[in-house]
Design a protein around this motif. Structure first.
Motif, PDB file in Angstrom:
ATOM      1  N   UNK A   3       0.732  -1.131  -0.158  1.00 55.03           N
ATOM      2  CA  UNK A   3      -0.078   0.187  -0.065  1.00 55.03           C
ATOM      3  C   UNK A   3       0.771   1.143  -0.207  1.00 55.03           C
ATOM      4  N   UNK A   4       1.917   1.200   0.748  1.00 55.99           N
ATOM      5  CA  UNK A   4       3.023   2.338   0.793  1.00 55.99           C
ATOM      6  C   UNK A   4       3.615   2.693  -0.699  1.00 55.99           C
ATOM      7  N   UNK A   5       3.905   1.630  -1.230  1.00 58.00           N
ATOM      8  CA  UNK A   5       4.567   1.328  -2.690  1.00 58.00           C
ATOM      9  C   UNK A   5       3.474   1.952  -3.508  1.00 58.00           C
ATOM     10  N   UNK A   6       2.249   1.749  -3.560  1.00 57.50           N
ATOM     11  CA  UNK A   6       1.018   2.249  -4.404  1.00 57.50           C
ATOM     12  C   UNK A   6       0.739   3.665  -4.173  1.00 57.50           C
ATOM     13  N   UNK A   7       0.624   4.239  -3.097  1.00 63.63           N
ATOM     14  CA  UNK A   7       0.122   5.134  -2.649  1.00 63.63           C
ATOM     15  C   UNK A   7       1.396   6.180  -2.681  1.00 63.63           C
ATOM     16  N   UNK A   8       2.415   5.986  -2.394  1.00 61.68           N
ATOM     17  CA  UNK A   8       3.625   6.884  -2.028  1.00 61.68           C
ATOM     18  C   UNK A   8       3.626   7.273  -0.724  1.00 61.68           C
ATOM     19  N   UNK A   9       2.783   6.786   0.289  1.00 61.65           N
ATOM     20  CA  UNK A   9       2.691   7.226   1.854  1.00 61.65           C
ATOM     21  C   UNK A   9       3.849   6.364   2.360  1.00 61.65           C
ATOM     22  N   UNK A  12       4.771   3.968   8.029  1.00 60.74           N
ATOM     23  CA  UNK A  12       4.480   4.265   9.433  1.00 60.74           C
ATOM     24  C   UNK A  12       3.145   4.974   9.619  1.00 60.74           C
ATOM     25  N   UNK A  13       3.031   5.998   8.523  1.00 62.48           N
ATOM     26  CA  UNK A  13       1.652   6.734   8.443  1.00 62.48           C
ATOM     27  C   UNK A  13       0.380   5.753   8.137  1.00 62.48           C
ATOM     28  N   UNK A  14       0.618   4.825   7.254  1.00 65.33           N
ATOM     29  CA  UNK A  14      -0.210   3.585   7.087  1.00 65.33           C
ATOM     30  C   UNK A  14      -0.651   3.055   8.284  1.00 65.33           C
ATOM     31  N   UNK A  15       0.417   2.501   8.972  1.00 73.42           N
ATOM     32  CA  UNK A  15       0.151   1.709  10.310  1.00 73.42           C
ATOM     33  C   UNK A  15      -0.551   2.389  11.362  1.00 73.42           C
TER      34      UNK A  15
END
Length: 87
Positions: A3-9, A12-15
């Protein structure tokens, strides 16, 4: 991480967001959106006399089978509206 790769976020923000969501959804129903009692009130609850009022409104336009108890109304909803406004 995907998800981080897809969104560029940031990972840790996603977690952090997932933990926040988990906490806010705690105690919520699994198979529904609303909590118990979260529905809008029924028309009958808001206006207990609704059936009597509707029956009085269509009384002149009501026909039926005296033996079977079936009833029907011979007025269109649009005409019902205009006739109720006139009353």
């Amino acid at each position: 991480r995907l998800l981080a790769q897809i969104t560029g976020m940031n990972v840790e923000t996603i977690r952090r967001g997932r933990r926040e969501l988990d906490r806010s959804l705690e105690g919520r129903p699994v198979h529904g959106v609303r909590l118990e009692g979260g529905r809008p009130p029924l028309v009958e609850e808001k206006d207990p006399d609704i059936e009597r009022d509707l029956a009085a409104l269509v009384e002149a336009e009501t026909g039926g089978d005296p033996m079977g108890g079936q009833k029907w109304v011979s007025i269109r909803p649009t005409n019902l509206l205009t006739s109720s406004v006139k009353r």
